[in-house]
Design an enzyme around this catalytic site. Structure first.
Site, PDB file in Angstrom:
ATOM      1  N   GLN A   1       0.753  -1.152  -0.320  1.00 16.46           N
ATOM      2  CA  GLN A   1      -0.077  -0.051   0.024  1.00 16.46           C
ATOM      3  C   GLN A   1       0.976   1.137   0.011  1.00 16.46           C
ATOM      4  OE1 GLN A   1      -3.534  -0.458   2.882  1.00 16.46           O
ATOM      5  NE2 GLN A   1      -1.849  -1.803   3.790  1.00 16.46           N
TER       6      GLN A   1
ATOM      7  N   ASP B   1       6.130   4.984  -1.152  1.00 14.37           N
ATOM      8  CA  ASP B   1       7.321   5.703  -0.716  1.00 14.37           C
ATOM      9  C   ASP B   1       8.590   5.179  -1.802  1.00 14.37           C
ATOM     10  OD1 ASP B   1       7.389   3.809   2.317  1.00 14.37           O
ATOM     11  OD2 ASP B   1       8.015   3.036   0.313  1.00 14.37           O
TER      12      ASP B   1
ATOM     13  N   HIS C   1      -1.623   1.499  -4.142  1.00 13.35           N
ATOM     14  CA  HIS C   1      -1.955   2.949  -4.051  1.00 13.35           C
ATOM     15  C   HIS C   1      -0.980   3.690  -5.086  1.00 13.35           C
ATOM     16  CE1 HIS C   1      -3.742   1.996   0.107  1.00 13.35           C
ATOM     17  NE2 HIS C   1      -4.697   1.469  -0.932  1.00 13.35           N
TER      18      HIS C   1
ATOM     19  N   THR D   1       0.491  -2.786   8.714  1.00 11.65           N
ATOM     20  CA  THR D   1      -0.656  -2.065   8.166  1.00 11.65           C
ATOM     21  C   THR D   1      -1.882  -2.272   9.154  1.00 11.65           C
ATOM     22  OG1 THR D   1      -2.399  -1.989   6.270  1.00 11.65           O
ATOM     23  CG2 THR D   1      -1.576  -3.918   7.038  1.00 11.65           C
TER      24      THR D   1
ATOM     25  N   ASN E   1       3.034  -6.809  13.489  1.00 10.01           N
ATOM     26  CA  ASN E   1       2.699  -5.425  13.680  1.00 10.01           C
ATOM     27  C   ASN E   1       3.146  -5.053  15.351  1.00 10.01           C
ATOM     28  OD1 ASN E   1       1.127  -3.142  14.069  1.00 10.01           O
ATOM     29  ND2 ASN E   1       0.146  -3.376  12.234  1.00 10.01           N
TER      30      ASN E   1
HETATM   31  N1  APR Z   1       6.746  -2.484  12.495  1.00  6.81           N
HETATM   32  C1  APR Z   1       5.562  -3.024  12.297  1.00  6.81           C
HETATM   33  N2  APR Z   1       4.516  -2.192  12.355  1.00  6.81           N
HETATM   34  C2  APR Z   1       4.652  -1.098  12.653  1.00  6.81           C
HETATM   35  C3  APR Z   1       5.664  -0.414  12.739  1.00  6.81           C
HETATM   36  C4  APR Z   1       6.813  -0.924  12.730  1.00  6.81           C
HETATM   37  N3  APR Z   1       8.231  -0.558  13.133  1.00  6.81           N
HETATM   38  N4  APR Z   1       5.538   1.181  12.982  1.00  6.81           N
HETATM   39  C5  APR Z   1       4.084   1.151  13.212  1.00  6.81           C
HETATM   40  N5  APR Z   1       3.635   0.000  12.724  1.00  6.81           N
HETATM   41  C6  APR Z   1       2.145  -0.422  12.355  1.00  6.81           C
HETATM   42  C7  APR Z   1       1.294   0.569  13.221  1.00  6.81           C
HETATM   43  O1  APR Z   1       0.899  -0.343  14.563  1.00  6.81           O
HETATM   44  C8  APR Z   1      -0.012   0.431  12.373  1.00  6.81           C
HETATM   45  O2  APR Z   1      -0.901  -0.779  12.337  1.00  6.81           O
HETATM   46  O3  APR Z   1       1.928   0.234  11.035  1.00  6.81           O
HETATM   47  C9  APR Z   1       0.538   0.489  11.016  1.00  6.81           C
HETATM   48  C10 APR Z   1       0.388   1.722  10.068  1.00  6.81           C
HETATM   49  O4  APR Z   1      -0.877   1.845  10.002  1.00  6.81           O
HETATM   50  P1  APR Z   1      -1.227   3.051   9.135  1.00  6.81           P
HETATM   51  O5  APR Z   1      -0.602   4.327   9.373  1.00  6.81           O
HETATM   52  O6  APR Z   1      -2.780   3.010   8.983  1.00  6.81           O
HETATM   53  O7  APR Z   1      -0.985   2.854   7.524  1.00  6.81           O
HETATM   54  P2  APR Z   1      -1.273   1.757   6.338  1.00  6.81           P
HETATM   55  O8  APR Z   1      -2.011   0.674   7.125  1.00  6.81           O
HETATM   56  O9  APR Z   1      -0.533   1.405   5.673  1.00  6.81           O
HETATM   57  O10 APR Z   1      -2.630   2.765   5.764  1.00  6.81           O
HETATM   58  C11 APR Z   1      -3.222   2.100   4.614  1.00  6.81           C
HETATM   59  O11 APR Z   1      -4.542   4.330   4.057  1.00  6.81           O
HETATM   60  O12 APR Z   1      -4.129   6.754   4.359  1.00  6.81           O
HETATM   61  C12 APR Z   1      -4.015   5.291   3.601  1.00  6.81           C
HETATM   62  O13 APR Z   1      -3.325   5.494   1.371  1.00  6.81           O
HETATM   63  C13 APR Z   1      -2.938   5.338   2.573  1.00  6.81           C
HETATM   64  O14 APR Z   1      -1.694   3.376   2.049  1.00  6.81           O
HETATM   65  C14 APR Z   1      -2.323   3.932   3.242  1.00  6.81           C
HETATM   66  C15 APR Z   1      -3.541   3.273   3.769  1.00  6.81           C
END
Ligand code: APR
Length: 484
Positions: A103, A106, A121, A219, A244
């Site tokens: 997703q 970067d 994405h 995620t 996670n």
């Molecule tokens: N290792 C593993 N997991 C991690 C770490 C880490 N070092 N740091 C953070 N996380 C986890 C958090 O606990 C969270 O569950 O990564 C996840 C990030 O979640 P989001 O910020 O919601 O990102 P994401 O799930 O990729 O969002 C999906 O939403 O806003 C849209 O387009 C955007 O692609 C994105 C999509």
């Protein structure tokens, strides 16, 4: 660093699989310094998605949206892939059937070497023409007059975004336009309210139908896709593993959860899978041979031969013994008895003679063998010799140019070469010299002298290997298991 707890179930599932899908979100890039979207420091806590990542936002204020993506491109361009990205790229090289579904926009997965990848994405590093629909690559910088200047705009982005007053964004460069047709370019990123590309989704769902293991990394399930993917894969019989730092909307669908940072969990998980894969191969050869299996590990100085040897011994247990190459020392009497004293002055190092003798003895006899080990630091034999008891099934010897000598090469039943990323090997050797008290300058000089002496012999050795293991930022990956 908190010790990483990884269940044997996950390691076994990955060792047995040959069809793997990895789904990643912003969390896998967090340790590269890129903010995630949700959570305490998430981007959507500090900026409004509806002002920046929707078609309406772009129609309302395209310059502001471009500045936002310039700012993020600037941030991501300066970031480096972390070990988690490198492990995912290593998995792609290892598994016959592999797909990465990310997703993230970067670009860090592709910079770590991932190719069999779907960026659901889109990407910060591409733009799409509103007129002709073509997609163009964006350079590692931001825009001015349709060309690229590195993110000077970021201060303006921060200011006008903080004031949340898009109308106030200062007089900015013209919008980037498509050189081929003059159309206005927009970021080739999927915005809220837009749909996934059907062909892309079809590719993803097909891969999930066949997957044996699906890793879902970093995620939140904040958008539904990863949850839908996990549900479909679980339905199709795959083992779902979530990595996670906390529980998420995906967690209820996971058979196993590895809680912690992806940059710590993935390298340890991958190391255990690879060492397990290697010991499976060693045991199979041991059964095939029906006696004492002589295993040689060669590779350039600093490649991590001893660490790999010890990791194999940890899995093979009491059946295995590790014999360090430059630990041998045979008294002249022994050389005389074997008629080898005359060769002692030969150009090869004394280690070589001792090594040949030791490997020959260990290989030829099924009785306990005592090897007088030699301490390079003390320049004298170490009192308690290494005794290889009768019950030893696996003897692991290691050295820089181990397979170069026919007497040794022919006595080995399995030849493993540790092909190390040169920068990693150099850093390991220099650090080792410095731990021994050398200044950085002396350590570098020692490395370069030794490296010159070794380079052609090491590469000659490499050619004799049956198993090639690549060591890079992802750790060890078995690249080729050859021979019978
Ligand atoms: N290792 C593993 N997991 C991690 C770490 C880490 N070092 N740091 C953070 N996380 C986890 C958090 O606990 C969270 O569950 O990564 C996840 C990030 O979640 P989001 O910020 O919601 O990102 P994401 O799930 O990729 O969002 C999906 O939403 O806003 C849209 O387009 C955007 O692609 C994105 C999509």
């Amino acid at each position: 660093m908190i010790p990483v707890i990884i269940s044997g179930t996950v390691v076994t599932a990955l060792r047995r699989a040959n069809r793997v899908v990895v789904v990643t979100g912003a969390g896998i890039s967090a340790e590269s310094g890129i903010p995630t979207f949700r959570g305490a420091e998430g981007l959507w806590r500090n900026f409004k998605a509806e002002d920046l990542a929707t078609p309406a936002a772009f129609a309302r204020n395209p310059r502001l949206v471009w500045e936002w993506y310039d700012w993020r491109r600037n941030l991501c361009g300066k970031a480096q892939p972390n070990p988690a990205h490198h492990v995912v790229a290593a998995m792609e090289r290892f598994y016959h059937h592999f797909l990465l579904v990310t997703q993230n926009v970067d670009g860090l997965h592709s910079r770590a070497g991932s190719r069999r990848m779907v960026e659901v994405h889109g990407s910060l590093w591409r733009a799409r023409c509103l007129k002709c629909g073509d997609t163009v690559e964006l350079p590692m910088t931001s825009f001015e007059d349709g060309k690229a200047v590195v993110g000077r705009v970021s201060s303006r982005v921060a200011r006008c975004l903080e004031e949340e007053n898009p109308a106030r964004s200062p007089g900015l460069q013209p919008l980037p336009t498509h050189a081929a047709c003059g159309g206005t370019l927009r970021p080739a990123v999927l915005w809220f309210g837009e749909s996934y590309e059907p062909a892309m989704l079809q590719q993803v769902f097909t891969a999930l139908e066949e997957a044996q293991v699906v890793l879902i990394i970093g995620t939140s399930g904040g958008v539904a896709l990863p949850v839908d993917l996990a549900a479909q894969a679980r339905q199709a019989g795959a083992t779902i593993v979530e990595i996670n730092r906390e529980r998420t909307a995906v967690s209820r669908l996971a058979h196993e959860r590895l809680e912690g940072r992806a940059g710590e969990i993935l390298p340890e998980l991958w190391r255990r899978v690879q060492v397990g894969h290697l010991t499976d191969e060693i045991r199979a050869r041991g059964r095939h041979k029906g006696g004492r299996l002589m295993i040689g590990i060669a590779g350039p100085p600093g490649a991590g031969k001893s660490t790999l040897a010890q990791a194999l011994k940890a899995v093979l247990g009491r059946e295995a013994v590790v014999v360090p190459m430059d630990g041998f020392h045979f008294p002249n009497a022994r050389l005389d008895a074997l008629g080898l004293r005359a060769r002692k002055g030969a150009p090869e190092t004394f280690d070589r003679l001792a090594f040949e003798l030791a490997v020959a003895e260990l290989r030829a006899t099924q009785k306990p063998v005592s090897l007088p080990l030699y301490s390079r630091e003390l320049h004298e034999p170490v009192a308690d010799a290494l005794t290889v008891p009768l019950a030893t099934s696996f003897v692991i010897v290691e050295g820089n140019y181990l397979f170069l000598w026919p007497e040794v090469r022919n006595a080995l039943d399995l030849k493993i070469y540790l092909d190390c990323d040169p920068a990693l090997a150099r850093a390991s050797v220099i650090a080792r010299h410095q731990q021994g008290g050398a200044s950085e300058e002396e350590a570098v000089r020692k490395f370069e002298t030794n490296d010159r002496l070794n380079s052609e012999t090491v590469h000659a050795t490499r050619g004799a290997a049956e198993i090639m293991i690549r060591r890079n930022a992802a750790g060890w990956t078995v690249e080729r298991v050859g021979g019978t």
